[in-house]
Design a protein around this motif. Sequence first.
Motif, PDB file in Angstrom:
ATOM      1  N   PRO A 117       5.730   3.138 -13.050  1.00 43.79           N
ATOM      2  CA  PRO A 117       4.473   2.533 -13.482  1.00 43.79           C
ATOM      3  C   PRO A 117       3.615   3.502 -14.303  1.00 43.79           C
ATOM      4  O   PRO A 117       3.708   4.724 -14.156  1.00 43.79           O
ATOM      5  CB  PRO A 117       3.769   2.178 -12.167  1.00 43.79           C
ATOM      6  CG  PRO A 117       4.812   2.292 -11.108  1.00 43.79           C
ATOM      7  CD  PRO A 117       5.818   3.254 -11.592  1.00 43.79           C
ATOM      8  N   SER A 156     -10.500   2.883  -8.814  1.00 41.81           N
ATOM      9  CA  SER A 156     -10.399   1.989  -7.665  1.00 41.81           C
ATOM     10  C   SER A 156      -9.762   2.647  -6.450  1.00 41.81           C
ATOM     11  O   SER A 156     -10.095   2.335  -5.319  1.00 41.81           O
ATOM     12  CB  SER A 156      -9.619   0.724  -8.044  1.00 41.81           C
ATOM     13  OG  SER A 156      -8.330   1.063  -8.498  1.00 41.81           O
ATOM     14  N   TRP A 187       4.473   1.240  -1.260  1.00 44.58           N
ATOM     15  CA  TRP A 187       3.048   1.291  -1.601  1.00 44.58           C
ATOM     16  C   TRP A 187       2.678   2.741  -1.895  1.00 44.58           C
ATOM     17  O   TRP A 187       2.995   3.632  -1.127  1.00 44.58           O
ATOM     18  CB  TRP A 187       2.188   0.776  -0.441  1.00 44.58           C
ATOM     19  CG  TRP A 187       2.486  -0.638  -0.046  1.00 44.58           C
ATOM     20  CD1 TRP A 187       3.533  -1.084   0.728  1.00 44.58           C
ATOM     21  CD2 TRP A 187       1.750  -1.807  -0.398  1.00 44.58           C
ATOM     22  NE1 TRP A 187       3.487  -2.436   0.877  1.00 44.58           N
ATOM     23  CE2 TRP A 187       2.389  -2.917   0.204  1.00 44.58           C
ATOM     24  CE3 TRP A 187       0.580  -2.022  -1.141  1.00 44.58           C
ATOM     25  CZ2 TRP A 187       1.929  -4.211   0.066  1.00 44.58           C
ATOM     26  CZ3 TRP A 187       0.112  -3.319  -1.278  1.00 44.58           C
ATOM     27  CH2 TRP A 187       0.778  -4.390  -0.684  1.00 44.58           C
ATOM     28  N   GLU A 193      -0.562   5.424  -3.671  1.00 49.73           N
ATOM     29  CA  GLU A 193      -1.997   5.512  -3.922  1.00 49.73           C
ATOM     30  C   GLU A 193      -2.289   5.653  -5.418  1.00 49.73           C
ATOM     31  O   GLU A 193      -1.793   6.564  -6.078  1.00 49.73           O
ATOM     32  CB  GLU A 193      -2.563   6.720  -3.173  1.00 49.73           C
ATOM     33  CG  GLU A 193      -4.040   6.957  -3.428  1.00 49.73           C
ATOM     34  CD  GLU A 193      -4.446   8.374  -3.100  1.00 49.73           C
ATOM     35  OE1 GLU A 193      -5.635   8.577  -2.832  1.00 49.73           O
ATOM     36  OE2 GLU A 193      -3.574   9.267  -3.117  1.00 49.73           O
ATOM     37  N   GLU A 194      -3.092   4.745  -5.927  1.00 48.86           N
ATOM     38  CA  GLU A 194      -3.540   4.854  -7.312  1.00 48.86           C
ATOM     39  C   GLU A 194      -4.464   6.062  -7.458  1.00 48.86           C
ATOM     40  O   GLU A 194      -5.277   6.346  -6.575  1.00 48.86           O
ATOM     41  CB  GLU A 194      -4.301   3.588  -7.703  1.00 48.86           C
ATOM     42  CG  GLU A 194      -4.847   3.612  -9.116  1.00 48.86           C
ATOM     43  CD  GLU A 194      -5.659   2.368  -9.418  1.00 48.86           C
ATOM     44  OE1 GLU A 194      -5.305   1.654 -10.357  1.00 48.86           O
ATOM     45  OE2 GLU A 194      -6.650   2.125  -8.714  1.00 48.86           O
ATOM     46  N   SER A 223      -9.524   3.961 -14.396  1.00 47.23           N
ATOM     47  CA  SER A 223      -9.820   3.261 -13.152  1.00 47.23           C
ATOM     48  C   SER A 223     -10.210   4.242 -12.055  1.00 47.23           C
ATOM     49  O   SER A 223      -9.641   5.328 -11.943  1.00 47.23           O
ATOM     50  CB  SER A 223      -8.605   2.445 -12.696  1.00 47.23           C
ATOM     51  OG  SER A 223      -8.809   1.918 -11.404  1.00 47.23           O
ATOM     52  N   ILE A 282      -6.714   2.406  -4.854  1.00 44.80           N
ATOM     53  CA  ILE A 282      -6.167   1.413  -3.938  1.00 44.80           C
ATOM     54  C   ILE A 282      -4.700   1.728  -3.688  1.00 44.80           C
ATOM     55  O   ILE A 282      -4.094   2.559  -4.353  1.00 44.80           O
ATOM     56  CB  ILE A 282      -6.308  -0.011  -4.528  1.00 44.80           C
ATOM     57  CG1 ILE A 282      -5.552  -0.086  -5.870  1.00 44.80           C
ATOM     58  CG2 ILE A 282      -7.775  -0.390  -4.691  1.00 44.80           C
ATOM     59  CD1 ILE A 282      -5.502  -1.479  -6.466  1.00 44.80           C
ATOM     60  N   TRP A 283      -4.128   1.037  -2.697  1.00 48.37           N
ATOM     61  CA  TRP A 283      -2.680   1.078  -2.527  1.00 48.37           C
ATOM     62  C   TRP A 283      -2.064   0.108  -3.517  1.00 48.37           C
ATOM     63  O   TRP A 283      -2.442  -1.053  -3.578  1.00 48.37           O
ATOM     64  CB  TRP A 283      -2.299   0.681  -1.106  1.00 48.37           C
ATOM     65  CG  TRP A 283      -2.741   1.613  -0.036  1.00 48.37           C
ATOM     66  CD1 TRP A 283      -3.648   1.362   0.946  1.00 48.37           C
ATOM     67  CD2 TRP A 283      -2.300   2.954   0.184  1.00 48.37           C
ATOM     68  NE1 TRP A 283      -3.803   2.455   1.762  1.00 48.37           N
ATOM     69  CE2 TRP A 283      -2.976   3.458   1.320  1.00 48.37           C
ATOM     70  CE3 TRP A 283      -1.391   3.791  -0.465  1.00 48.37           C
ATOM     71  CZ2 TRP A 283      -2.779   4.742   1.808  1.00 48.37           C
ATOM     72  CZ3 TRP A 283      -1.198   5.080   0.026  1.00 48.37           C
ATOM     73  CH2 TRP A 283      -1.871   5.542   1.143  1.00 48.37           C
ATOM     74  N   LYS A 284      -1.107   0.546  -4.289  1.00 48.02           N
ATOM     75  CA  LYS A 284      -0.440  -0.300  -5.280  1.00 48.02           C
ATOM     76  C   LYS A 284       0.972  -0.623  -4.791  1.00 48.02           C
ATOM     77  O   LYS A 284       1.724   0.267  -4.394  1.00 48.02           O
ATOM     78  CB  LYS A 284      -0.394   0.400  -6.640  1.00 48.02           C
ATOM     79  CG  LYS A 284      -1.777   0.683  -7.205  1.00 48.02           C
ATOM     80  CD  LYS A 284      -1.717   1.342  -8.561  1.00 48.02           C
ATOM     81  CE  LYS A 284      -1.236   0.395  -9.651  1.00 48.02           C
ATOM     82  NZ  LYS A 284      -1.324   1.022 -10.988  1.00 48.02           N
ATOM     83  N   GLU A 285       1.314  -1.892  -4.846  1.00 49.12           N
ATOM     84  CA  GLU A 285       2.612  -2.358  -4.351  1.00 49.12           C
ATOM     85  C   GLU A 285       3.678  -2.260  -5.438  1.00 49.12           C
ATOM     86  O   GLU A 285       3.436  -2.587  -6.606  1.00 49.12           O
ATOM     87  CB  GLU A 285       2.512  -3.804  -3.867  1.00 49.12           C
ATOM     88  CG  GLU A 285       3.831  -4.355  -3.350  1.00 49.12           C
ATOM     89  CD  GLU A 285       3.755  -5.835  -3.008  1.00 49.12           C
ATOM     90  OE1 GLU A 285       4.734  -6.352  -2.438  1.00 49.12           O
ATOM     91  OE2 GLU A 285       2.718  -6.464  -3.310  1.00 49.12           O
ATOM     92  N   LYS A 345      -0.967   0.878   4.576  1.00 50.22           N
ATOM     93  CA  LYS A 345      -1.517   0.061   3.492  1.00 50.22           C
ATOM     94  C   LYS A 345      -2.622  -0.860   3.975  1.00 50.22           C
ATOM     95  O   LYS A 345      -3.395  -1.403   3.171  1.00 50.22           O
ATOM     96  CB  LYS A 345      -0.411  -0.764   2.843  1.00 50.22           C
ATOM     97  CG  LYS A 345       0.180  -1.837   3.746  1.00 50.22           C
ATOM     98  CD  LYS A 345       1.209  -2.669   3.037  1.00 50.22           C
ATOM     99  CE  LYS A 345       1.841  -3.702   3.977  1.00 50.22           C
ATOM    100  NZ  LYS A 345       0.859  -4.639   4.535  1.00 50.22           N
ATOM    101  N   GLU A 390      -0.296   4.544 -15.037  1.00 46.05           N
ATOM    102  CA  GLU A 390      -1.601   4.429 -14.389  1.00 46.05           C
ATOM    103  C   GLU A 390      -2.714   4.218 -15.408  1.00 46.05           C
ATOM    104  O   GLU A 390      -2.640   4.702 -16.539  1.00 46.05           O
ATOM    105  CB  GLU A 390      -1.892   5.695 -13.574  1.00 46.05           C
ATOM    106  CG  GLU A 390      -0.836   6.022 -12.540  1.00 46.05           C
ATOM    107  CD  GLU A 390      -0.543   4.853 -11.635  1.00 46.05           C
ATOM    108  OE1 GLU A 390      -1.485   4.284 -11.060  1.00 46.05           O
ATOM    109  OE2 GLU A 390       0.644   4.491 -11.514  1.00 46.05           O
TER     110      GLU A 390
END
Length: 239
Positions: A171, A179, A138, A140-141, A177, A181-184, A51, A173
Amino acid sequence: MSASEWKMKCEEEWGLQGAPMPDSVDWKSVYEARPLGRNLLKNPSPHGFSKDMPPPNPERKWSMERYFHHPSEVDFSSWNISREYLPRDRSGIPSTAVVCGWTSQIWLSMEQIVDLKEEGLWDELLDEFQPEIVIQDWYEESRMNEHIYELHVKLLGAENDTVIAEHSVRPTEDLNSDSYIWKEVSHVFSGYGPGVRYIHFQHRLKEKVGEGIARGFHKTLVTDSSVIVRPTKTSSQSS
């Protein structure tokens, strides 16, 4: 060192003042196991990422590096793996049509069971003090799908089949987006009641496989998964 000295060492280093620490416990073994404050999951980053570094560059999304991971880069040791193949959506496609490319979606399930006694924790701490159990993950988005990740965690009793507490999250998505990113995803178990001896940790990750002219393979990446028992409890539990 004497047994009492090992006990004092555990108490001081982990801030366990007020927690039950019976003399019947082998405190030298507990200290050497260091069950408090460390990650109890094994192989927490099976895809080989962290991450603390960005996910693979999305601009290289068709590259071998991004989508086709070499077997040596993926290490599923310590994880129990299963796959659920989702049915293809053929609605709107005439039966006489020639399909040149299609995609299939798969849920990859990865799970571990943590034996808290085997990791060095003792009955009285788990039953009376009930330390916080911190879950963190974590993923990946991406815009692969509206739902690409699930987390399911259960606190189990001594027979490994009684659920004392559980937490699940799925979650949604943002498909607009870019982006990447790594999402927590995180949760803290506290005040869960006596009897907890095992933790069942499972996350489910969406994968997409393309065939024909849609040939390709996309994984939802996950990293730095953790289950940590902290030598603290919430103020609502304090005596």
